[in-house]
Design a protein around this motif. Structure first.
Motif, short mmCIF file in Angstrom:
data_model
loop_
_atom_site.label_atom_id
_atom_site.label_comp_id
_atom_site.label_asym_id
_atom_site.label_seq_id
_atom_site.Cartn_x
_atom_site.Cartn_y
_atom_site.Cartn_z
N SER A 1 0.87 -1.18 0.00
CA SER A 1 0.00 0.00 0.00
C SER A 1 0.91 1.22 0.00
O SER A 1 1.94 1.23 0.66
N THR A 2 0.53 2.26 -0.74
CA THR A 2 1.38 3.44 -0.89
C THR A 2 0.73 4.65 -0.25
O THR A 2 -0.46 4.93 -0.50
N VAL A 3 1.49 5.37 0.56
CA VAL A 3 0.99 6.58 1.21
C VAL A 3 1.86 7.76 0.81
O VAL A 3 3.08 7.62 0.64
N SER A 4 1.24 8.92 0.62
CA SER A 4 2.02 10.11 0.30
C SER A 4 2.82 10.55 1.52
O SER A 4 2.43 10.29 2.67
N PRO A 5 3.97 11.20 1.32
CA PRO A 5 4.88 11.46 2.44
C PRO A 5 4.47 12.60 3.35
O PRO A 5 4.95 12.68 4.49
N TRP A 6 3.58 13.50 2.88
CA TRP A 6 3.23 14.67 3.67
C TRP A 6 1.90 14.48 4.37
O TRP A 6 0.92 14.06 3.75
N VAL A 7 1.86 14.79 5.65
CA VAL A 7 0.64 14.72 6.45
C VAL A 7 0.06 16.13 6.53
O VAL A 7 0.62 17.01 7.19
N VAL A 8 -1.04 16.34 5.83
CA VAL A 8 -1.74 17.62 5.89
C VAL A 8 -2.55 17.61 7.19
O VAL A 8 -3.43 16.78 7.38
N THR A 9 -2.21 18.52 8.08
CA THR A 9 -2.80 18.48 9.42
C THR A 9 -4.29 18.80 9.39
O THR A 9 -4.78 19.50 8.51
N ILE A 10 -4.97 18.30 10.39
CA ILE A 10 -6.40 18.57 10.51
C ILE A 10 -6.62 20.06 10.75
O ILE A 10 -7.65 20.63 10.36
N GLU A 11 -5.62 20.73 11.37
CA GLU A 11 -5.72 22.18 11.58
C GLU A 11 -5.67 22.92 10.25
O GLU A 11 -6.42 23.88 10.03
N ALA A 12 -4.80 22.48 9.34
CA ALA A 12 -4.69 23.14 8.03
C ALA A 12 -5.96 22.99 7.22
O ALA A 12 -6.28 23.83 6.37
#
Length: 432
Positions: A262-273
């Motif tokens: 399974s592939t996940v993108s490296p950046w976590v866009v925060t719930i705050e953003a």
């Protein structure tokens, strides 16, 4: 719970990092977290800003961050950062936003920036557990018609967020190739199954939801409290071997058809953003049951969906050799989710299951109502019977070796600067 829109979302705010201003994914209003390594260095935490990465470990060492976040920002995973208390997460985001938008900080902070193109990205967190859900109702209907023409949507679907426990060890970061898996498949004309490479390799367009603060074993998470347990969102591709899946999924569901990669993108866009992009959950069709009380929350229904546009692109070997651009296979909204992310978190913990910081939840394939928004080849090609014809004349029923799938997403709302997720991509290698 509702996340506040504050000065970090101000559309007038710009950054002294010139590439951030007008950047399609990473303007100063975004500030997603990831784990990166500059050339010759070990992996550590960073923040995407335009075409650069701000080194959080170096910022902490320089005393530029809130003291309560220093230790978390110096780790080689985001687990501790995700687990920070809400006030600490907000303070960190506020401090980063202020520094990156203050011209007076440019001289001190420029040495702490690295060009993204010169860095290697890693898995954002140490994933203890991974669970995949099935919240895309159009996908569920489309796949159900292929596998069960007379009974496409099982009666439990509209009462319970369906999910299964996946394989955390085979989740990989964007860019790592996918080796075509081997497994059992049974063609309709065969008397017995065959063990061989999959002939029906597919992608699945999903969102990955990262758990922030965990819960103790035996302690459920209330629907109104689910938001504080969500750290952020990434793009997610749950690769699927459809021929293995058709043979093995009854009676216990996905196994080898899903657990190979399974592939996940490296950046976590925060719930705050994402606060400015929270929108109302689409109303359920007339006659559908209301969620059971433990999954029902007026605020979540009013603000629990995400105003995202998702797209899938394909780049074949022949296209790559010719220097051609990837071709878009589908584009659609993330609002085609029957359950909100708060509801899947709440349901996951409703029996007392303990979630931990860095756990990953997949939404399941998100498909729009029409074909141009379908989130898998299984749907786009009607199970391979109607291949996609590409501009160069190539056709695809399912993925071939050398094909590369690219997922993208953007968030838009009137009066706010749009933000993106970066790319989630991987190329298919031959079976070993």
């Amino acid at each position: 719970m509702r996340w506040p829109v504050d000065e970090t979302h101000d559309p007038a705010r710009t950054s002294w990092v010139a590439s951030a201003n007008g950047h399609g994914d990473f303007p100063v209003q975004n500030l997603p977290y990831g784990i990166f390594s500059p050339t010759g260095e070990d992996p550590h935490a960073g923040v995407a800003i335009g075409d650069a990465i701000l080194d959080l470990r170096a910022c902490a060492a320089a005393g530029l961050l809130p003291a309560s976040t220093n230790e978390a920002c110096q780790s080689d995973t985001l687990n501790a950062l995700m687990a920070l208390a809400l006030a600490d997460r907000a303070a960190l985001r506020g401090q980063l936003s202020a520094m990156l938008s203050d011209p007076a900080m440019e001289h001190a902070m420029t040495p702490l920036l690295h060009a993204s193109s010169a860095c290697t990205m890693h898995l954002p967190a140490r994933i203890g557990d991974y669970t995949d859900f099935y919240v895309g109702i159009h996908h569920a209907n489309n796949v159900g018609r292929l596998f069960r023409p007379d009974n496409p949507l099982l009666p439990n679907y509209k009462y319970v967020p369906i999910g299964y426990h996946g394989r955390a060890s085979s989740v990989r970061v964007s860019g790592e190739p996918v080796v075509r898996p081997r497994g059992q498949r049974k063609p309709p004309e065969a008397e017995a199954p065959l063990f061989e490479p999959t002939q029906r390799l597919d992608y699945e367009l999903e969102l990955g939801v990262w758990i922030g603060e965990g819960n103790a074993l035996g302690t459920p998470i209330a629907i109104g409290d689910a938001g504080r347990h969500i750290a952020g969102v990434s793009l997610f591709n749950d690769w699927s071997a459809r021929d293995f899946q058709a043979w093995e999924y009854q009676p216990l569901g996905p196994f080898l058809a899903k657990n190979f990669h399974s592939t996940v993108s490296p950046w976590v866009v925060t719930i705050e953003a994402l606060a400015p992009f929270r929108i109302a959950q689409p109303p359920r069709p007339e006659g559908d049951p209301a969620p059971l009380p433990y999954l029902r929350d007026a605020d979540d229904q009013a603000h629990g969906a995400l105003g995202l546009t998702l797209e899938v692109l394909l780049l074949t070997s022949a296209m790559r050799a010719a220097g051609a651009a990837p071709v878009r296979l589908s584009r659609g909204p993330a609002t085609s989710m029957y359950w909100t992310i708060a509801q899947i978190v709440t349901h996951h913990a409703s029996n007392g299951c303990n979630l931990n910081s860095g756990d990953l939840l997949g939404t399941g394939t998100i498909s729009a109502p029409k074909r141009d928004g379908f989130g898998s080849l299984l749907e786009l090609t009607t199970g391979g019977r109607d291949p996609v014809v590409l501009p160069n004349g190539e056709q695809r029923g399912f993925l071939e070796d050398g094909d590369e799938i690219i997922l993208r997403a953007s968030a838009d709302a009137d009066g706010f600067v749009p933000i993106g997720f970066g790319e989630c991509r991987a190329v298919i290698l031959p079976a070993r």
